[in-house]
Write a protein that holds these residues in place. Structure first.
Motif, PDB file in Angstrom:
ATOM      1  N   SER A  41       0.807  -1.228   0.000  1.00 13.88           N
ATOM      2  CA  SER A  41       0.000   0.000   0.000  1.00 13.88           C
ATOM      3  C   SER A  41       0.838   1.276   0.000  1.00 13.88           C
ATOM      4  N   ASN A  42       2.154   1.142   0.154  1.00 10.20           N
ATOM      5  CA  ASN A  42       3.009   2.335   0.084  1.00 10.20           C
ATOM      6  C   ASN A  42       4.415   1.927  -0.380  1.00 10.20           C
ATOM      7  N   GLU A  43       5.244   2.947  -0.569  1.00 10.91           N
ATOM      8  CA  GLU A  43       6.595   2.716  -1.102  1.00 10.91           C
ATOM      9  C   GLU A  43       7.434   1.855  -0.162  1.00 10.91           C
ATOM     10  N   GLU A  44       7.282   2.074   1.131  1.00 12.15           N
ATOM     11  CA  GLU A  44       8.067   1.323   2.120  1.00 12.15           C
ATOM     12  C   GLU A  44       7.778  -0.181   2.009  1.00 12.15           C
ATOM     13  N   GLU A  45       6.486  -0.527   1.926  1.00 12.43           N
ATOM     14  CA  GLU A  45       6.115  -1.949   1.780  1.00 12.43           C
ATOM     15  C   GLU A  45       6.639  -2.510   0.462  1.00 12.43           C
ATOM     16  N   MET A  46       6.589  -1.688  -0.591  1.00 18.92           N
ATOM     17  CA  MET A  46       7.100  -2.114  -1.898  1.00 18.92           C
ATOM     18  C   MET A  46       8.596  -2.440  -1.809  1.00 18.92           C
ATOM     19  N   TYR A  47       9.353  -1.551  -1.137  1.00 20.11           N
ATOM     20  CA  TYR A  47      10.797  -1.784  -1.024  1.00 20.11           C
ATOM     21  C   TYR A  47      11.120  -2.971  -0.122  1.00 20.11           C
ATOM     22  N   ASP A  48      10.283  -3.208   0.880  1.00 20.34           N
ATOM     23  CA  ASP A  48      10.464  -4.408   1.707  1.00 20.34           C
ATOM     24  C   ASP A  48      10.319  -5.671   0.855  1.00 20.34           C
ATOM     25  N   LEU A  49       9.303  -5.662  -0.014  1.00 17.02           N
ATOM     26  CA  LEU A  49       9.042  -6.839  -0.869  1.00 17.02           C
ATOM     27  C   LEU A  49      10.166  -7.062  -1.877  1.00 17.02           C
ATOM     28  N   ILE A  50      10.659  -5.974  -2.478  1.00 19.46           N
ATOM     29  CA  ILE A  50      11.740  -6.148  -3.477  1.00 19.46           C
ATOM     30  C   ILE A  50      13.027  -6.586  -2.769  1.00 19.46           C
ATOM     31  N   HIS A  51      13.232  -6.142  -1.525  1.00 19.76           N
ATOM     32  CA  HIS A  51      14.431  -6.595  -0.801  1.00 19.76           C
ATOM     33  C   HIS A  51      14.316  -8.093  -0.479  1.00 19.76           C
ATOM     34  N   ARG A  80      20.586  -1.952   3.495  1.00 15.97           N
ATOM     35  CA  ARG A  80      19.813  -3.019   4.143  1.00 15.97           C
ATOM     36  C   ARG A  80      20.719  -4.225   4.372  1.00 15.97           C
ATOM     37  N   GLU A  81      20.207  -5.193   5.137  1.00 10.02           N
ATOM     38  CA  GLU A  81      21.033  -6.346   5.491  1.00 10.02           C
ATOM     39  C   GLU A  81      20.516  -7.631   4.850  1.00 10.02           C
ATOM     40  N   VAL A  82      21.454  -8.530   4.620  1.00 11.76           N
ATOM     41  CA  VAL A  82      21.145  -9.895   4.193  1.00 11.76           C
ATOM     42  C   VAL A  82      21.824 -10.818   5.201  1.00 11.76           C
ATOM     43  N   GLU A  83      21.050 -11.645   5.834  1.00 11.65           N
ATOM     44  CA  GLU A  83      21.566 -12.575   6.857  1.00 11.65           C
ATOM     45  C   GLU A  83      22.479 -11.883   7.868  1.00 11.65           C
ATOM     46  N   GLY A  84      22.032 -10.704   8.335  1.00  6.94           N
ATOM     47  CA  GLY A  84      22.744 -10.020   9.415  1.00  6.94           C
ATOM     48  C   GLY A  84      23.939  -9.182   9.018  1.00  6.94           C
ATOM     49  N   LYS A  85      24.225  -9.085   7.708  1.00  5.03           N
ATOM     50  CA  LYS A  85      25.332  -8.232   7.254  1.00  5.03           C
ATOM     51  C   LYS A  85      24.787  -7.226   6.245  1.00  5.03           C
ATOM     52  N   TYR A  86      25.409  -6.039   6.191  1.00  3.31           N
ATOM     53  CA  TYR A  86      25.037  -5.116   5.127  1.00  3.31           C
ATOM     54  C   TYR A  86      25.237  -5.824   3.792  1.00  3.31           C
ATOM     55  N   THR A  87      24.341  -5.547   2.851  1.00  5.45           N
ATOM     56  CA  THR A  87      24.333  -6.300   1.580  1.00  5.45           C
ATOM     57  C   THR A  87      25.707  -6.360   0.896  1.00  5.45           C
ATOM     58  N   PRO A  88      26.458  -5.228   0.762  1.00  2.00           N
ATOM     59  CA  PRO A  88      27.762  -5.328   0.097  1.00  2.00           C
ATOM     60  C   PRO A  88      28.721  -6.289   0.816  1.00  2.00           C
ATOM     61  N   ASP A  89      28.705  -6.257   2.153  1.00  2.00           N
ATOM     62  CA  ASP A  89      29.585  -7.157   2.916  1.00  2.00           C
ATOM     63  C   ASP A  89      29.142  -8.605   2.764  1.00  2.00           C
ATOM     64  N   TYR A  90      27.832  -8.820   2.769  1.00  5.07           N
ATOM     65  CA  TYR A  90      27.325 -10.186   2.561  1.00  5.07           C
ATOM     66  C   TYR A  90      27.802 -10.713   1.205  1.00  5.07           C
ATOM     67  N   LEU A  91      27.647  -9.906   0.153  1.00  9.55           N
ATOM     68  CA  LEU A  91      28.028 -10.355  -1.191  1.00  9.55           C
ATOM     69  C   LEU A  91      29.505 -10.740  -1.250  1.00  9.55           C
ATOM     70  N   TRP A  92      30.365  -9.869  -0.724  1.00 11.64           N
ATOM     71  CA  TRP A  92      31.801 -10.108  -0.838  1.00 11.64           C
ATOM     72  C   TRP A  92      32.288 -11.185   0.136  1.00 11.64           C
ATOM     73  N   GLU A  93      31.863 -11.095   1.388  1.00  7.86           N
ATOM     74  CA  GLU A  93      32.402 -12.004   2.411  1.00  7.86           C
ATOM     75  C   GLU A  93      31.806 -13.408   2.326  1.00  7.86           C
ATOM     76  N   GLU A  94      30.533 -13.507   1.971  1.00  4.77           N
ATOM     77  CA  GLU A  94      29.874 -14.821   1.943  1.00  4.77           C
ATOM     78  C   GLU A  94      29.853 -15.455   0.553  1.00  4.77           C
ATOM     79  N   LYS A  95      29.832 -14.611  -0.484  1.00  9.55           N
ATOM     80  CA  LYS A  95      29.645 -15.129  -1.845  1.00  9.55           C
ATOM     81  C   LYS A  95      30.827 -14.865  -2.772  1.00  9.55           C
ATOM     82  N   GLY A  96      31.760 -14.010  -2.361  1.00 13.24           N
ATOM     83  CA  GLY A  96      32.886 -13.677  -3.241  1.00 13.24           C
ATOM     84  C   GLY A  96      32.480 -12.854  -4.449  1.00 13.24           C
ATOM     85  N   VAL A  97      31.347 -12.131  -4.310  1.00 17.51           N
ATOM     86  CA  VAL A  97      30.792 -11.325  -5.405  1.00 17.51           C
ATOM     87  C   VAL A  97      31.041  -9.845  -5.115  1.00 17.51           C
TER      88      VAL A  97
END
Length: 295
Positions: A41-51, A80-97
């Protein structure tokens, strides 16, 4: 600049995932994923869903450095976070991306057959935050629709001006002057664009590396000089509205050009799939894009 990340982006085998749908393109991305506009119903909910959708993509087992060199993020995703880490750190530290950030604020109205970027008023502040979040590089998009030499020149001038500001902040810019795949004179636009880019690359010094994100050219291997240019770290291709199969076929015909697909990556995945179904669909998508990228 992180040397390990730089070497991976320059020499690694794989492609760059584009997960940077922003305000304008998010409803479309969610709809393709099977979430209609009445689900929020609003932008915040939309961004939650896309995250949630992006998190599902990034945490999928096949989403890793075996096939994926980097991922382009939307500004909100960076914070925002993915599995408790900021997304950039999650990508690099967990995925090597390697994490990249979309920095443009969208497109201005069309003039002289092109759409320049809207002004980016707080760019320096955003680049400071990107550095704090351990982002490697950035991306900004313009669009070219007609073979208007003056319009194309202005697109490239603007892109390189912003790129130099990004380089000065210690990040690697992805310059993206998209050519509309529906243009009747696409090949002519590409000839003008290549010449203009080469002129600007000649003005860069050794410590000013850039990347390019381009529409897959009409003539196979047309961007060979750009791919081999000493100032260019990598040339990546956008899917531009082609289906994944079409984009992959065209990409495979261009040696050294690698994918940076958004819609092409998430084609065939949906919110109502079980995790097993979703992970299999993403794995299939990643595999076909990877194979087209390593030709």
């Amino acid at each position: 600049m992180n040397k390990e990340q730089f070497d991976l982006v320059k020499n690694g085998k794989g492609f760059i995932a584009a997960l940077d749908q922003s305000g304008g393109s998010t409803p479309k991305a969610l709809k393709l994923y099977g979430i209609s506009e009445d689900a929020y119903s609003n932008e915040e909910e939309m961004y939650d869903l896309i995250h949630e959708m992006r998190t599902r993509v990034m945490t999928a087992p096949a989403f890793n450095s075996d096939s994926i060199l980097g991922a382009i993020l939307f500004e909100q995703t960076m914070d925002r976070e993915v599995e408790g880490k900021y997304t950039p750190d999650y990508l690099w530290e967990e995925k090597g991306v390697v994490p990249f950030l979309k920095v443009d604020k969208g497109l201005a109205d069309e003039k002289d057959g092109v759409q320049l970027m809207k002004p980016i008023p707080n760019l320096d502040e955003l680049l400071t935050r990107a550095n704090e979040r351990n982002v490697f590089g950035t991306k900004m998009r313009s669009v070219i629709k007609e073979p208007n030499a003056e319009g194309i020149r202005r697109v490239v001038v603007q892109q390189f001006e912003v790129a130099k500001q990004i380089i000065a902040a210690g990040l690697v810019p992805i310059i993206e002057p998209e050519v509309d795949i529906h243009s009747a004179e696409k090949e002519k636009i590409e000839a003008l664009l290549k010449e203009e880019i080469l002129n600007h690359l000649a003005g860069l010094s050794e410590d000013q590396p850039v990347m390019l994100k381009l529409t897959i050219p009409t003539v196979d291997n047309f961007y060979k000089e750009l791919i081999e240019h000493p100032r260019v770290v990598r040339v990546v291709a956008l899917s531009g509205g082609y289906t994944r199969q079409e984009a992959n076929e065209k990409l495979a015909a261009n040696n050294g050009l690698i994918a940076s697909f958004s819609r092409g990556l998430s084609e065939g995945v949906s919110a109502d799939q079980s995790d097993d179904e979703f992970n299999k669909a993403i794995a299939d998508s990643i595999q076909t894009i990877y194979e087209a990228s390593i030709t």
